[in-house]
Write a protein that holds these residues in place. Structure first.
Motif, PDB file in Angstrom:
ATOM      1  N   SER A 142     -29.388  47.558 -91.693  1.00 55.83           N
ATOM      2  CA  SER A 142     -28.665  48.763 -91.206  1.00 55.83           C
ATOM      3  C   SER A 142     -27.833  48.770 -90.000  1.00 55.83           C
ATOM      4  N   ILE A 143     -28.636  48.397 -88.708  1.00 58.74           N
ATOM      5  CA  ILE A 143     -27.899  48.204 -87.594  1.00 58.74           C
ATOM      6  C   ILE A 143     -27.003  47.265 -87.196  1.00 58.74           C
ATOM      7  N   VAL A 144     -27.220  46.004 -87.925  1.00 57.94           N
ATOM      8  CA  VAL A 144     -26.005  45.005 -87.793  1.00 57.94           C
ATOM      9  C   VAL A 144     -25.090  45.325 -88.580  1.00 57.94           C
ATOM     10  N   ILE A 145     -24.920  45.627 -89.591  1.00 58.12           N
ATOM     11  CA  ILE A 145     -23.970  45.972 -90.470  1.00 58.12           C
ATOM     12  C   ILE A 145     -23.001  46.871 -89.930  1.00 58.12           C
ATOM     13  N   CYS A 146     -23.705  48.219 -89.743  1.00 56.88           N
ATOM     14  CA  CYS A 146     -23.067  49.291 -89.179  1.00 56.88           C
ATOM     15  C   CYS A 146     -22.362  48.988 -87.649  1.00 56.88           C
ATOM     16  N   THR A 147     -23.143  48.331 -86.957  1.00 56.21           N
ATOM     17  CA  THR A 147     -22.548  47.985 -85.545  1.00 56.21           C
ATOM     18  C   THR A 147     -21.542  47.072 -85.660  1.00 56.21           C
ATOM     19  N   GLY A 148     -21.612  46.064 -86.519  1.00 54.75           N
ATOM     20  CA  GLY A 148     -20.305  45.213 -86.581  1.00 54.75           C
ATOM     21  C   GLY A 148     -19.185  46.030 -87.098  1.00 54.75           C
ATOM     22  N   PHE A 149     -19.199  46.879 -88.134  1.00 55.06           N
ATOM     23  CA  PHE A 149     -18.175  47.545 -88.425  1.00 55.06           C
ATOM     24  C   PHE A 149     -17.519  48.542 -87.418  1.00 55.06           C
ATOM     25  N   ALA A 150     -18.550  49.282 -86.386  1.00 62.52           N
ATOM     26  CA  ALA A 150     -18.134  50.187 -85.584  1.00 62.52           C
ATOM     27  C   ALA A 150     -17.227  49.640 -84.568  1.00 62.52           C
ATOM     28  N   ALA A 151     -17.685  48.167 -84.446  1.00 64.75           N
ATOM     29  CA  ALA A 151     -17.292  47.272 -83.233  1.00 64.75           C
ATOM     30  C   ALA A 151     -15.646  46.999 -83.411  1.00 64.75           C
ATOM     31  N   MET A 152     -15.418  46.810 -84.650  1.00 65.01           N
ATOM     32  CA  MET A 152     -14.026  46.315 -84.963  1.00 65.01           C
ATOM     33  C   MET A 152     -12.807  47.447 -84.550  1.00 65.01           C
ATOM     34  N   PRO A 153     -12.887  48.734 -84.820  1.00 69.95           N
ATOM     35  CA  PRO A 153     -11.927  49.669 -84.175  1.00 69.95           C
ATOM     36  C   PRO A 153     -12.035  49.902 -82.775  1.00 69.95           C
ATOM     37  N   LEU A 154     -13.072  49.927 -82.299  1.00 74.00           N
ATOM     38  CA  LEU A 154     -13.181  49.996 -80.821  1.00 74.00           C
ATOM     39  C   LEU A 154     -12.671  48.636 -80.138  1.00 74.00           C
ATOM     40  N   TYR A 155     -12.888  47.253 -80.559  1.00 76.02           N
ATOM     41  CA  TYR A 155     -12.371  46.460 -79.996  1.00 76.02           C
ATOM     42  C   TYR A 155     -10.769  46.220 -80.221  1.00 76.02           C
ATOM     43  N   VAL A 156     -10.242  46.670 -81.228  1.00 73.84           N
ATOM     44  CA  VAL A 156      -8.754  46.785 -81.337  1.00 73.84           C
ATOM     45  C   VAL A 156      -8.417  47.808 -80.686  1.00 73.84           C
ATOM     46  N   TYR A 157      -8.839  48.996 -80.422  1.00 74.34           N
ATOM     47  CA  TYR A 157      -8.299  50.069 -79.539  1.00 74.34           C
ATOM     48  C   TYR A 157      -8.387  49.635 -78.134  1.00 74.34           C
ATOM     49  N   CYS A 158      -9.263  49.047 -77.769  1.00 78.90           N
ATOM     50  CA  CYS A 158      -9.714  48.713 -76.249  1.00 78.90           C
ATOM     51  C   CYS A 158      -8.726  47.482 -76.005  1.00 78.90           C
ATOM     52  N   LEU A 159      -8.563  46.565 -76.851  1.00 77.15           N
ATOM     53  CA  LEU A 159      -7.463  45.619 -76.805  1.00 77.15           C
ATOM     54  C   LEU A 159      -6.166  45.868 -76.618  1.00 77.15           C
ATOM     55  N   LYS A 160      -5.712  46.988 -77.421  1.00 79.72           N
ATOM     56  CA  LYS A 160      -4.534  47.384 -77.265  1.00 79.72           C
ATOM     57  C   LYS A 160      -4.183  48.480 -76.329  1.00 79.72           C
TER      58      LYS A 160
END
Length: 222
Positions: free
Chosen positions: A204-222
């Motif tokens: 549960s933690i790995v799956i949801c952390t992985g998904f949550a990290a994607m928009p955070l990564y894209v937002y911070c990258l841009k």
């Protein structure tokens, strides 16, 4: 009474099977979307190629029908079971001690499920529907530029915050759902209950952390 119990068990089995299939889909979906963490130029080309291959694969199309059927079935059976349980609960206790015997997320699966369902509808509208029926530009390889759409959506702070909140809700939903499915299918044996519990938490933690990290990564990258 026996027939009613059999119907309830059958519904719970279908809930368990559809839930486990959706868990498998989450793993596959996350694995494909991890390409967003690649260097930008490489992520752009590979993510669009990945999306193009999936959209034209007959096996993937067949699986997508099973996926949609599983989502609908999971929601429908959840509603039926909830309504049946509420009708069966004829005696109301003035003092409710359920909070001492169960986790709060176990008592609020309806709320968590509603949050996830609303998010899922938004997610399908913003990505799947636009990719299938919208007017997306083409990338340098002649593929629909889904990467540009993803980056554009994840550049909105409100959407990123909503996404993360929904992933937290999904994490708690998975925790209860995983343990409940294991019990329903007779897999929650005392000998390996601890192993199932640990696996459920890690999954549960790995799956949801992985998904949550994607928009955070894209937002911070841009």
């Amino acid at each position: 009474m026996g027939q009613r119990k059999q119907q309830t068990l059958s519904r719970k089995n279908w809930m368990a099977f559809t839930g486990l299939f959706l868990c498998l889909y989450l793993v596959i979906h996350l694995a494909g979307n991890l390409q967003l963490f690649l260097p930008e130029e490489r992520a752009h080309r590979q993510f669009n190629l990945y999306s193009h291959i999936l959209s034209g694969n007959l096996i993937i199309k067949a699986i997508s029908y099973i996926l949609f059927a599983s989502i609908i079935g999971h929601v429908v059976y959840a509603i039926i079971i909830t309504v049946a349980n509420n009708r069966a609960r004829k005696v109301r206790y003035y003092y409710d001690r359920r909070g001492t015997a169960s986790k709060w997320y176990s008592r609020n699966m309806g709320l968590l499920g509603t949050i996830i369902f609303i998010f899922l509808v938004m997610h399908l509208r913003d990505f799947w529907y636009v990719y299938k029926f919208g007017q997306l530009p083409m990338d340098a390889d002649g593929h629909k530029d889904l990467y540009v759409l993803v980056v554009g959506v994840y550049s909105e702070l409100w959407y990123v915050i909503l996404y993360v909140i929904c992933m937290i809700a999904l994490c708690y939903h998975l925790l209860h759902g995983f343990f409940s499915a294991a019990r329903t299918l007779g897999l929650y044996h005392p000998r390996y209950a601890q192993a199932i519990r640990i696996f459920g938490w890690v999954f549960s933690i790995v799956i949801c952390t992985g998904f949550a990290a994607m928009p955070l990564y894209v937002y911070c990258l841009k």
